[in-house]
Scaffold this active site. Sequence first.
Site, short mmCIF file in Angstrom:
data_model
loop_
_atom_site.label_atom_id
_atom_site.label_comp_id
_atom_site.label_asym_id
_atom_site.label_seq_id
_atom_site.Cartn_x
_atom_site.Cartn_y
_atom_site.Cartn_z
N CYS A 1 12.59 -0.29 -11.61
CA CYS A 1 12.45 -1.06 -12.85
C CYS A 1 13.04 -2.46 -12.69
O CYS A 1 14.25 -2.67 -12.90
CB CYS A 1 13.12 -0.34 -14.00
N GLY B 1 11.62 -4.03 2.16
CA GLY B 1 10.99 -2.82 2.68
C GLY B 1 9.75 -2.45 1.88
O GLY B 1 8.76 -1.98 2.45
N ARG C 1 7.63 -4.37 0.57
CA ARG C 1 6.50 -5.22 0.98
C ARG C 1 5.85 -4.69 2.25
O ARG C 1 4.62 -4.72 2.40
CB ARG C 1 6.98 -6.67 1.14
N HIS D 1 -22.34 -1.00 2.14
CA HIS D 1 -22.95 0.17 1.52
C HIS D 1 -24.05 -0.19 0.53
O HIS D 1 -24.75 0.70 0.03
CB HIS D 1 -21.88 0.99 0.78
N GLY E 1 -25.94 -0.92 -2.82
CA GLY E 1 -25.76 -0.34 -4.15
C GLY E 1 -24.96 0.94 -4.15
O GLY E 1 -24.25 1.25 -5.12
N GLU F 1 5.05 -6.13 -5.84
CA GLU F 1 6.11 -6.33 -4.82
C GLU F 1 6.28 -7.82 -4.49
O GLU F 1 6.61 -8.20 -3.37
CB GLU F 1 5.80 -5.55 -3.53
#
Length: 408
Positions: free
Chosen positions: A151, A267, A269, A365, A367, A390
């Site tokens: 947090c 770390g 990152r 790929h 569509g 981060e």
Amino acid sequence: KLLCVKCDATLSQSVEFDISAPCVSPWTASYGLTDEQKEFQKVAFDFAANEMAPHMAEWDQKEVFPVEAMRKAAQLGFGGIYTRPEVGGSGLSRLDTSIIFEALSTGCVSTTAYISIHNMCAWMIDTFGNDEQRERFCPDLCSMEKFASYCLTEPGSGSDAASLLTSAQRKGDHYVLNGSKAFISGGGDTDVYVVMCRTGGKGPKGISCLVVEKGTPGLSFGKKEKKVGWNSQPTRAVIFEDCAVPATNRLGEEGQGFNIAMKGLNGGRINIASCSLGAAHASVLLARDHLLVRKQFGETLANSQFLQFKLAEMATKLVASRLLVREAATALQENRADAVSLCSMAKLFVTDECFNVCNQALQMHGGYGYLKDYAVQQFVRDIRVHQILEGTNEVMRMIISRNLLTES
């Protein structure tokens, strides 16, 4: 069955692919690794293929937080990879950690990214906590009996983390927290919150770090956010209203919180760049398989020199990114003077380039790449946020340039 023209390995389609098939080109993922590292890399690849990839789309679409799958990962030592063994961790290096997160992300980026955040929290408590705190929190985190959230970000302080406003006023043997945190991975579903809060004046020196446990009176959560990707982990605001936290839950001394947060993020990152590597690794394989079987104008797409060159560029970007991440991980492990710059470079370069690799794989790929039946679109959606969290990639540029300009 579809057979590879090179080695007769059975090729896979749609969301299912065998990451350990002979044509994975083991030299790209295992080059330079020790035999021990190759062993736990294989364990992580196997876990990704068997326990994560088959459920990746469902976890995304139903927004499932896969607690039991993560606890299975913890049984393999992935709940506290670089936490010390004395408190239940695996005690591995930053390089080992990167290898594991890359491999796990081939099965589900979103889930692995949460595991990486959880690992960062466990490491912060292990590194900056006292013996009582380490013994109280770390074993349950390493086994993933309990889950952790980091947090730092607030509604008004993202890149400018040092301006955070969540306050913690000391009253006797408790701190009383008021404020809120935004974009918290695992918020509401996790058990332990490593919180950066202001115990002093303005700026980074006024910030401290508290461990807040779920169930503490005054702790509540906002609504579950609806996100483009990272849907296997809930994201909510974490709210503190006269939330009384024991002073014994403070990590380190008052005023050390910002330093603790930044050391964790160095770390983090590398970890998030490693998750980007896994997404790019898987996307290169999916693109290769698609080119080998999809026909247009009477021949397979693999016969198009333009697409051959694009695939070669993707593989080159992947390997270059991997080498940069591993160098940064080694520098951080060795506490080298260039570690912060290298971690920032790795995060900047790798999350940008690996997103481009995944996006190019989707383009190959056609569509089909835009359909949720095909895994490549989920890798694109899940990896996009890595350029933001981060520390945004713009902030990475600031850190790198500042270090360059202040060199003597």
